[in-house]
Each structure stands twice: as C-alpha cells, then as structure tokens.
Design a protein around this motif. Structure first.
Motif, short mmCIF file in Angstrom:
data_model
loop_
_atom_site.label_atom_id
_atom_site.label_comp_id
_atom_site.label_asym_id
_atom_site.label_seq_id
_atom_site.Cartn_x
_atom_site.Cartn_y
_atom_site.Cartn_z
N GLN A 90 0.83 -1.22 0.00
CA GLN A 90 0.00 0.00 0.00
C GLN A 90 0.86 1.27 0.00
O GLN A 90 0.36 2.36 -0.27
CB GLN A 90 -0.99 0.00 1.17
N LYS A 91 2.16 1.12 0.31
CA LYS A 91 3.04 2.29 0.20
C LYS A 91 3.18 2.63 -1.27
O LYS A 91 3.34 1.74 -2.12
CB LYS A 91 4.41 2.01 0.82
N GLY A 92 3.11 3.96 -1.56
CA GLY A 92 3.19 4.34 -2.96
C GLY A 92 4.61 4.42 -3.49
O GLY A 92 5.55 4.67 -2.73
N GLY A 93 4.77 4.19 -4.77
CA GLY A 93 6.03 4.42 -5.46
C GLY A 93 7.17 3.50 -5.07
O GLY A 93 8.33 3.90 -5.16
N GLU A 140 7.50 1.60 7.26
CA GLU A 140 6.33 1.79 8.12
C GLU A 140 5.17 0.88 7.77
O GLU A 140 4.50 0.36 8.63
CB GLU A 140 5.84 3.22 7.99
N GLU A 151 13.96 2.69 1.35
CA GLU A 151 13.92 4.02 1.96
C GLU A 151 13.06 3.95 3.21
O GLU A 151 12.20 3.07 3.34
CB GLU A 151 13.37 5.04 0.94
N PHE A 152 13.23 4.91 4.10
CA PHE A 152 12.68 4.79 5.44
C PHE A 152 11.16 4.66 5.50
O PHE A 152 10.64 3.78 6.18
CB PHE A 152 13.12 6.00 6.28
N PHE A 153 10.44 5.52 4.78
CA PHE A 153 8.98 5.48 4.88
C PHE A 153 8.41 4.13 4.46
O PHE A 153 7.33 3.74 4.86
CB PHE A 153 8.33 6.60 4.05
N LEU A 167 21.49 4.60 4.28
CA LEU A 167 20.05 4.45 4.41
C LEU A 167 19.59 3.14 3.77
O LEU A 167 18.85 2.37 4.38
CB LEU A 167 19.34 5.65 3.77
#
Ligand code: ATP
Ligand code: ATP
Ligand code: MG
Ligand code: MG
Lengths: 265, 265
Positions: free
Chosen positions: B10-13, B165, B160-162, B201
């Motif tokens: 569901q995270k975009g991109g 989540e 990447e960090f986001f 990162l």
C-alpha cells in the motif's frame, strides 16, 4: 484568515508527505503558524515529525468522526509554530465507519469550520493560519474529505514518466469537485519533485508538466537529494536535519513562493 | 498449473508496477507464459508495456464485473509469451459498481477459476502459467480482489525509510485475509527495490526488512538505476529497452529465484 491546502496526487511515492512536512516546517520558520493533518493510514507525516506511534491516541480519524476538534487533536512538534494531528492505520476504517452517512464527504470541512469559529474565543497562540493535509495515494473518501475542506490543492509531481499519467485524471477530479462539492476549489500550484538535472528524463517530464499546467507550476523545483530521504529515519524534518542541503533550501524558496501567491488571493 | 501472484504494497512508489512489468518480461524470456493484470486505475503497467490508451476498450474492470473473461480481455505485448489485461481510470468506479454485492471481494477469484476450466478446452498457446496482478497503492476493494484471487503475494519494498512503516500493516492484512477469505494466501517473497549501495540508508532499511521478513526476502536486490525509470517513457519493458543494464540483469535473477521457490510448492 486560515488557508487550507490539500497536498494530493493519487500517484504513489511522488513526495506528498515529504512536501507536507518540509513546506510546513519552512512556513513555520518564516513565521507562519501551521497545522499539518496526517490523513494517510501509513502515518508517514507523523513519523517524519517524530511523533511516536504510542502517542497517537487521538488521530485524524477522531476528527473525521467528530469525536474531537482539530485543536484538541493537535500535538506539538520539534518545530516552533508547527503542530500536527497524527495519523495511523485506524484510518483504514474510515470508509466503513462513515459508511452511508450523507455527510461523510464533508466531515473535515465541518471540523475546519468549527475551528475557525473557535479562533475568535482563543488566544492568538492557539490559532494557525496554514493547514496542510497530507493525503494518501488514492482518490478515496479520505482524499475527498481533504478536497472538500480545502481552499486549494498543492500537487507534487515526481520528475519521472509514470507520474505524468495521473495528472490529467487528478485535474479532472479537482474540476469535478469544484463543480459539485466545493465551488472554490482550485489548484494552488504544482511542485516538481525529485528532479535530477543530470537526466534527460527529468527535463522531459518537467517540460511536459509545464506545458500541461502552465503558470500553475512553481518556479521552485525540488532536487533529488539523498539528505531528503535520510531525514525521516531521524524523525526530523529536513530543515532541522540539514538546513544547508539543496533540499532544505528548495523548500524554503517554495514557502516564499507560496506566500507570494497566496497574497494574490 | 497456474500460479497467481499479487504484486502489492500500500506504500506508494515502491516499484510494484516496475516489478510486475519486468519480472513478467523476465519470466516470459525464460520460457514461461505470463499474463499481467493491470488493476491500478493509473494504468501504468499497460503504458509501460506500450498499450495505447485508445486500445484499452476492454479492461480489468470488465473482468471484475464479469462482462468478459481473462483470455478475451488479454492483449499481446511486444514480448513473446507475455499478454496483459489493461487498466485505466474506469477502475475508479469499481467500488461503486460492485457496491453491496455480497460476492464483490471474490469477482477476480471467480474469473481465475473460470479461465482455469477453459484451459482444458483450448490449445496450449492460449494458456498461461503465471499471472501477475499489479495492485494500486491502497488496501481497497481492488487489492482485496487481488489477494483473494492469488496463491501468494510478492511484496516490493523500496530501500527508503517510509517504506518500512507499512510492512507490518501489510503483513497483518495478509494474515487476516488468510484467516477469512483465502486460506492458502501467503507471502511468496519480498523484493528490495531501488537499493543504492552508496547510501547507509539503503543498507539500514535492507537490514531492517531482512530481520522482519527473514528468509522470505529474495537474495536478488534490484538496484536504483536510471535506465529502469527511462524505459516506460519508450513504452518498453526494461529488458527490451536495455538488456545489459544492472536493472535488467537483476530482474532476470529474480525470475530464476522465483521459479526455484515455486518448485518447492
Ligand atoms: N527530493 C527528494 N530527494 C530524494 N528523495 C526524496 C525526495 N522527496 C521524497 N523523497 C523520498 O522518496 C520517497 C517517496 O516520498 P514520499 O513518501 O514523500 O511520497 P508520497 O507521495 O507521500 O508517497 P505515498 O504515495 O506513499 O504517500 C520517500 O522515501 C522520500 O524520503
Ligand atoms: N530500480 C529502480 N531504479 C530507478 N527507478 C526505479 C526503479 N524501480 C522503479 N523506479 C521508478 O520509481 C518510480 C516508482 O516506481 P513504480 O511506479 O513502479 O512504483 P509503484 O509502487 O507501482 O507506484 P504506485 O504506488 O503509484 O503504483 C517510477 O518512476 C519508476 O520508473
Ligand atoms: Mg505519503
Ligand atoms: Mg504502480
């Protein structure tokens, strides 16, 4: 008065959250009072501003259902003048909770109207003059609430090919909402993000976006810059993580440009 | 037999569409017969495979509503052995069209069951043995249909960090669907995308994902590589645009790894 901007684009990963956090921080740094509303079930904007998951006992879902107001739900951040109404995965339940309520598309608009009337009875430090709504990557009930509650939409567009596809669909959606649910809604501006000056692709996409949106596209372009992607892992907005980097400087320029545009309204 | 994999997060991109297109192409290059189902209203997978918007007269929405079957809706691509059921913005209407239908979460599962029974009456060149479903960036009715129709989920995670989540939320959702709507559903694997070996990162996020998902994480890591982002603007999958680049070679390795894993089922 209060200006409400929805940061929206149904394409995923284009920099909506990054723009909400860092534009919000830059506006606060210039002296504006800013409230960020995290309307994405991922809660990335809340995490990027250092709000621990355990302290999200009241979220933007509670504001949508009317349980609490915007001011009661807002938490302070490490940035003076910037507060946030956090978001978390409870927001996934919004569509079923608001279900067949005839007013379900206007819940946020009503919460904004309520807080504006409260401003009159509260000291100035309790109020805010910008509200930025971080939207999820879809045109669902959450984004619809943001669009009906907003004066204008701020559209981040990543400088990559797939990001071009959705912009005409987004423009159509905004036009539709202006015609039915929110007569004043307009595009405040389009910000080009993750622009990599070394690639032809970035330049081609930027040219395309400018020919489609014309003067709506901000002069300021946000460059692709690793520091931008690093900041959230430290729970800090970019301006606190690395004020001098190209990303921070671009968001400060963007804030100035937006304030100038807002003066014209 | 047919293996159906939902490419979802569901995270975009994070690289869902890029993975669906290029893994699909790599599987076809190895000799498998592949059908890609574009379930995203942006229609990026269709564009990335060169399907002009005007030739999307029949889309995955028509398959969901039951108007046509998967084979009738499928269009050939520039890649031998790879067909696609295209997607477009009509898909935005799926939720309201399927509205209160008790069977709305199983429409795609029924279409898959139907095509399997048709394979027996058709020549081998009409059949396919992998179906990859490109999902939109949200846990909505479209993604739900993909998850109830699939044997397993392939999860792209951007380094990447986001992107960290949302992975526990996604795992919970898959566990829930296994417990209620699709008892066999499992995570086939997790593929790390846009990995940049130069940044701390990327390494930190990769370590985090491996400690969360363990052996489910594929050995193959997809590097961040500008050629990957350029290919869609030429309407070609990466393997046709630049076979020798690091991105293509990674997707070929990923295809081999997946076939080996599938042998264990
Ligand atoms: N200018 C930039 N330079 C480098 N990385 C960036 C930049 N802007 C955003 N990023 C990174 O790109 C990724 C996507 O950005 P972000 O999460 O803000 O997009 P989004 O549109 O909010 O995504 P979603 O659709 O999932 O809500 C994040 O990992 C972010 O850190
Ligand atoms: N390995 C890679 N290297 C460089 N760029 C990449 C890579 N993989 C994907 N991209 C680019 O990153 C962007 C996001 O990828 P993509 O659109 O495939 O993600 P997605 O998860 O399908 O997005 P959405 O959530 O909107 O469906 C695209 O512009 C794509 O070209
Ligand atoms: Mg976001
Ligand atoms: Mg996609």
């Amino acid at each position: 008065g209060l200006r409400v901007l929805a940061v929206a684009n149904q394409k995923g990963g284009v920099g909506k959250t990054t723009t909400a956090i860092n534009l919000g921080t830059a506006l606060a740094a210039i002296g504006e009072k800013v409230l960020i509303l995290d309307l994405d079930p991922q809660g990335n904007a809340s995490t990027g501003l250092g709000i621990h998951p355990d302290s999200r006992t009241r979220t933007s879902l509670d504001v949508l259902t009317g349980e609490i107001g915007l001011l009661e739900a807002a938490l302070p951040t490490a940035v003076p003048g910037l507060v946030i109404v956090p978001g978390n995965s409870d927001l996934v339940g919004a569509e079923s909770m608001l279900g067949n309520d005839a007013n379900r598309a206007f819940r946020l608009r009503d919460a904004v109207a309520k807080v504006i009337s409260e401003f009159r009875n509260r000291p100035p430090e309790d109020s805010f003059n910008y509200m930025l709504i971080d939207c999820p990557p879809s045109l669902n009930l959450l984004t619809l609430n943001a669009m009906t509650a907003s004066h204008a939409v701020l559209v981040p567009v990543q400088c990559e090919f797939f990001a071009l596809e959705g912009i005409s669909q987004l423009k159509e959606t905004i036009d539709q909402i202006r015609g039915t649910l929110n007569p004043g809604l307009d595009i405040q501006g389009v910000v080009l993000t993750m622009h990599d000056a070394r690639t032809t692709l970035s330049r081609e996409v930027a040219d395309n976006v400018r020919s489609f949106f014309g003067p709506k596209v901000y002069e300021t372009v946000i460059p692709r810059n690793t520091r931008v992607a690093e900041a959230p892992s430290h729970g800090k907005p970019l301006l606190l993580y690395d004020f001098d980097c190209a990303g921070s400087q671009a968001y400060i320029r963007l804030a100035t440009e937006i304030i100038e545009r807002e003066r014209q309204y």
